[in-house]
Design a protein around this motif. Sequence first.
Motif, short mmCIF file in Angstrom:
data_model
loop_
_atom_site.label_atom_id
_atom_site.label_comp_id
_atom_site.label_asym_id
_atom_site.label_seq_id
_atom_site.Cartn_x
_atom_site.Cartn_y
_atom_site.Cartn_z
N LEU A 49 23.95 2.55 104.58
CA LEU A 49 23.07 2.30 103.44
C LEU A 49 23.24 3.35 102.34
O LEU A 49 23.10 3.06 101.16
N GLN A 50 23.56 4.57 102.72
CA GLN A 50 23.73 5.64 101.74
C GLN A 50 24.87 5.34 100.76
O GLN A 50 24.83 5.75 99.61
N ASN A 51 25.88 4.61 101.20
CA ASN A 51 27.02 4.30 100.33
C ASN A 51 26.65 3.36 99.19
O ASN A 51 27.36 3.30 98.19
N MET A 52 25.52 2.65 99.31
CA MET A 52 25.11 1.76 98.23
C MET A 52 24.90 2.53 96.92
O MET A 52 25.09 1.97 95.85
N GLU A 53 24.54 3.79 97.04
CA GLU A 53 24.36 4.60 95.83
C GLU A 53 25.66 4.73 95.05
O GLU A 53 25.64 4.95 93.84
N ASP A 54 26.80 4.56 95.73
CA ASP A 54 28.10 4.69 95.07
C ASP A 54 28.60 3.39 94.45
O ASP A 54 29.37 3.43 93.50
N TYR A 55 28.21 2.24 95.01
CA TYR A 55 28.79 1.00 94.50
C TYR A 55 27.81 -0.02 93.93
O TYR A 55 28.21 -0.85 93.12
N GLY A 73 20.77 5.03 109.15
CA GLY A 73 21.39 4.62 107.89
C GLY A 73 22.49 3.61 108.07
O GLY A 73 22.98 3.04 107.11
N ASN A 74 22.90 3.39 109.32
CA ASN A 74 24.00 2.45 109.58
C ASN A 74 23.78 1.64 110.86
O ASN A 74 24.73 1.26 111.52
N SER A 75 22.51 1.38 111.18
CA SER A 75 22.19 0.62 112.38
C SER A 75 20.94 -0.23 112.13
O SER A 75 20.21 -0.01 111.16
N VAL A 76 20.72 -1.19 113.02
CA VAL A 76 19.54 -2.04 112.89
C VAL A 76 18.29 -1.16 112.87
O VAL A 76 18.15 -0.24 113.67
N GLY A 77 17.41 -1.44 111.93
CA GLY A 77 16.18 -0.66 111.77
C GLY A 77 16.29 0.42 110.71
O GLY A 77 15.28 0.98 110.29
N SER A 78 17.50 0.72 110.26
CA SER A 78 17.66 1.71 109.19
C SER A 78 17.10 1.15 107.89
O SER A 78 17.23 -0.04 107.60
N VAL A 79 16.47 2.05 107.11
CA VAL A 79 15.81 1.64 105.88
C VAL A 79 16.25 2.53 104.73
O VAL A 79 16.34 3.75 104.87
N HIS A 80 16.53 1.90 103.59
CA HIS A 80 16.76 2.62 102.34
C HIS A 80 15.62 2.20 101.41
O HIS A 80 15.49 1.03 101.06
N ALA A 81 14.77 3.16 101.04
CA ALA A 81 13.68 2.89 100.10
C ALA A 81 14.03 3.56 98.77
O ALA A 81 14.69 4.59 98.74
N TRP A 82 13.59 2.94 97.68
CA TRP A 82 13.86 3.49 96.36
C TRP A 82 12.63 3.35 95.48
O TRP A 82 11.80 2.48 95.67
N LYS A 83 12.56 4.25 94.50
CA LYS A 83 11.46 4.22 93.53
C LYS A 83 12.04 4.61 92.18
O LYS A 83 12.65 5.68 92.04
N VAL A 91 10.58 -0.64 92.54
CA VAL A 91 10.24 -0.01 93.81
C VAL A 91 10.48 -1.03 94.91
O VAL A 91 10.09 -2.19 94.79
N GLY A 92 11.13 -0.58 95.98
CA GLY A 92 11.37 -1.49 97.08
C GLY A 92 12.08 -0.81 98.22
O GLY A 92 12.24 0.41 98.23
N GLU A 93 12.48 -1.62 99.19
CA GLU A 93 13.22 -1.09 100.31
C GLU A 93 14.10 -2.17 100.93
O GLU A 93 13.84 -3.37 100.77
N GLN A 94 15.13 -1.71 101.60
CA GLN A 94 16.07 -2.58 102.28
C GLN A 94 16.17 -2.11 103.72
O GLN A 94 16.41 -0.94 103.98
N GLU A 95 15.97 -3.04 104.65
CA GLU A 95 16.06 -2.71 106.07
C GLU A 95 17.14 -3.56 106.72
O GLU A 95 17.16 -4.79 106.57
#
Length: 176
Positions: A49-55, A73-83, A91-95
């Motif tokens: 999920l951290q790589n999304m910041e790059d692309y 960050g790379n497995s089921v249950g990992s969450v990227h939240a943003w504001k 504002v949201g999140e991706q799980e």
Amino acid sequence: MKKFFLYGSLVIIAAIFVMMIIAPKSETVQRSITIEEPVDVVYPYFASLQNMEDYAVWQALDPNTIHEYRGAGNSVGSVHAWKSEHEQVGVGEQEIIAMIPNKEIISELRFKEPFESTSTAFLKFEENGNQTKVIWGYEASYGALESLFMMFLDMDKLLGPDFEKGLAKAKEIIEE
């Protein structure tokens, strides 16, 4: 005059009701690209999920976006939240809700601002020798009122170019 108003109102209400019935209740937008690397190189990049910041195009819209990561960050249950204060980022999140190694990653997108909604994002991977076709997409389901509103928005035109730009950027990064 009262009859005209009454009949006119009934026609308008009936038209809205019919439009709500025929309006699509779901929608899928997707784009694909072929990356000149094998799937065992491509899949882990997108699984992070951290790589999304790059692309992801939306990440570049507001450099002041606050990011929070929960889980590996790379497995089921990992969450990227943003504001973000930017209206297109909000504002949201991706799980990550499902993963099939080297085949598919499915995420739930939960938008909180500027509007609340939940949808599904997916990444699919098709290996062809030392190349990998990556399909990035979005699926949404709508209630009756939402579907009426969505009849007037072309999500393919709104999201498709962003997926194309993001995939092109990821390809550039992975192939370097």
